[in-house]
Design an enzyme around this catalytic site. Structure first.
Site, mmCIF file in Angstrom:
data_model
loop_
_atom_site.group_PDB
_atom_site.id
_atom_site.type_symbol
_atom_site.label_atom_id
_atom_site.label_comp_id
_atom_site.label_asym_id
_atom_site.label_seq_id
_atom_site.Cartn_x
_atom_site.Cartn_y
_atom_site.Cartn_z
ATOM 1 N N GLY A 1 -7.335 -3.548 1.343
ATOM 2 C CA GLY A 1 -7.752 -2.444 0.372
ATOM 3 C C GLY A 1 -7.029 -2.800 -0.851
ATOM 4 N N LYS B 1 -7.456 7.192 8.704
ATOM 5 C CA LYS B 1 -7.768 5.646 9.107
ATOM 6 C C LYS B 1 -8.243 5.253 10.528
ATOM 7 C CE LYS B 1 -5.976 4.820 5.045
ATOM 8 N NZ LYS B 1 -4.849 4.215 4.611
ATOM 9 N N GLY C 1 1.001 -1.090 -0.043
ATOM 10 C CA GLY C 1 0.044 0.157 0.030
ATOM 11 C C GLY C 1 0.893 1.334 -0.045
ATOM 12 N N ASP D 1 3.256 -2.191 8.265
ATOM 13 C CA ASP D 1 2.379 -2.358 7.091
ATOM 14 C C ASP D 1 1.240 -1.066 7.580
ATOM 15 O OD1 ASP D 1 0.661 -3.166 5.055
ATOM 16 O OD2 ASP D 1 0.616 -5.201 5.815
ATOM 17 N N GLY D 2 0.557 -0.981 6.460
ATOM 18 C CA GLY D 2 -0.586 -0.001 6.621
ATOM 19 C C GLY D 2 -2.011 -0.430 7.086
ATOM 20 N N ALA D 3 -2.846 0.135 6.921
ATOM 21 C CA ALA D 3 -4.453 -0.217 7.169
ATOM 22 C C ALA D 3 -5.507 0.488 6.642
ATOM 23 C CB ALA D 3 -4.603 -0.323 8.675
ATOM 24 N N GLU E 1 -0.332 -10.537 3.831
ATOM 25 C CA GLU E 1 -0.062 -9.552 5.049
ATOM 26 C C GLU E 1 -0.242 -10.187 6.164
ATOM 27 O OE1 GLU E 1 -1.133 -5.337 2.702
ATOM 28 O OE2 GLU E 1 -2.861 -6.469 3.717
HETATM 29 C C1 5RP Z 1 -3.128 -3.525 1.163
HETATM 30 C C2 5RP Z 1 -3.325 -3.081 2.613
HETATM 31 C C3 5RP Z 1 -2.848 -1.766 2.757
HETATM 32 O O1 5RP Z 1 -2.094 -1.489 3.960
HETATM 33 C C4 5RP Z 1 -4.307 -0.914 3.216
HETATM 34 O O2 5RP Z 1 -5.097 -1.126 1.969
HETATM 35 C C5 5RP Z 1 -3.792 0.797 3.402
HETATM 36 O O3 5RP Z 1 -3.148 1.245 2.194
HETATM 37 P P1 5RP Z 1 -2.718 2.524 2.102
HETATM 38 O O4 5RP Z 1 -1.660 2.693 2.919
HETATM 39 O O5 5RP Z 1 -2.512 2.891 0.699
HETATM 40 O O6 5RP Z 1 -3.802 3.452 2.594
HETATM 41 O O7 5RP Z 1 -4.077 -3.686 3.573
HETATM 42 O O8 5RP Z 1 -3.793 -4.865 1.061
#
Ligand code: 5RP
Length: 238
Positions: free
Chosen positions: A105, A130, A36, A90-92, A112
């Site tokens: 997303g 978020k 992401g 990681d993101g969320a 992940e």
């Molecule tokens: C990918 C994910 C991402 O971490 C999540 O969608 C957040 O994305 P971004 O940092 O672009 O907002 O779960 O599968």
């Protein structure tokens, strides 16, 4: 996390959160590399540190991440090459006050979750948008075996969600592991643990974007500030 209002640009907030998380990476670590736009910020910053002499090995959670990490000069390994992953960044898509998450997303939720589960520590980085009071406004990604698409879709609709096949019926999005993703708009998820258990017990569901009790640290960029939240240790832990 709740109750804060000042906002900067989401991109700047992502960079701030990523920078704080990357500071925690030490020489010799095996680092899970999320997917992401926010995780990508962390990967670029890790790449800068590698150029300055930091020795790490990365475990990518998607092919997009593998490509970026390679461009950034981060050596990579697979889960079979190392006894464990020290830390994953990681993101969320959503984060609630109990540090429960919706992820996926970007379509990489299964890998992940596998990499996060193999990690000593999961650090989630995000911009302030978020942070939510209740999970569910973001449609929950559910990864499904293609053969089971119709019954799983019906089962989730019975739970009250509006369910959309990612990519549409004519050109469904296929994950790197050959599955489909159903984006399930529940609007409000009252009991994430119960929903996760119900979905896990549905034949054909591979996994869901509910990451419950997994995040050890949440790092949020908000305007020009960074806030860090740690998961309280379980009471019977030393
Ligand atoms: C990918 C994910 C991402 O971490 C999540 O969608 C957040 O994305 P971004 O940092 O672009 O907002 O779960 O599968």
């Amino acid at each position: 996390m709740p109750g804060e209002t000042a906002r900067g640009s989401a991109e700047a907030e992502k960079r701030l959160a990523a920078a704080r998380a990357v500071e925690l990476v030490r020489d010799g670590m095996v680092v899970g590399l999320g997917t992401g736009s926010t995780a990508s910020e962390a990967i670029r910053l890790l790449g800068d540190r590698v150029k300055d002499g930091l020795r790490i090995r990365g475990v990518p959670t998607s092919e997009v991440t593998r490509k970026l990490a390679r461009e950034c000069g981060i050596p990579m390994v697979g889960l079979g090459d190392v006894p464990r992953v020290d830390v994953t960044i990681d993101g969320a898509d959503e984060i609630d006050p109990q540090m429960r998450l919706i992820k996926g997303g970007g379509g990489a939720l299964l890998r992940e979750k596998i990499v996060a589960s193999a990690s000593g520590m999961l650090i989630i980085i995000a911009d302030a948008s978020k942070v939510v009071q209740q999970l569910g406004a973001f449609p929950l990604p559910v990864e499904v075996v293609p053969f089971a698409l119709a019954p799983v879709k019906r089962a989730i609709e019975k739970l009250g969600a509006k369910v959309v096949l990612r990519g549409g019926d004519n050109a469904p999005y296929v994950t790197v592991d050959g599955h489909f993703i159903l984006d399930c708009a529940f609007k409000r998820i009252e009991e994430p643990e119960a929903l996760a258990a119900t979905l896990a017990a549905t034949p054909g569901v591979v996994d869901t974007g509910l990451f419950l009790g997994m995040a050890d640290m949440i790092v949020i960029g908000r305007a020009d500030q960074v806030k860090t939240y740690k998961r309280p240790k379980a009471q019977n832990q030393p």
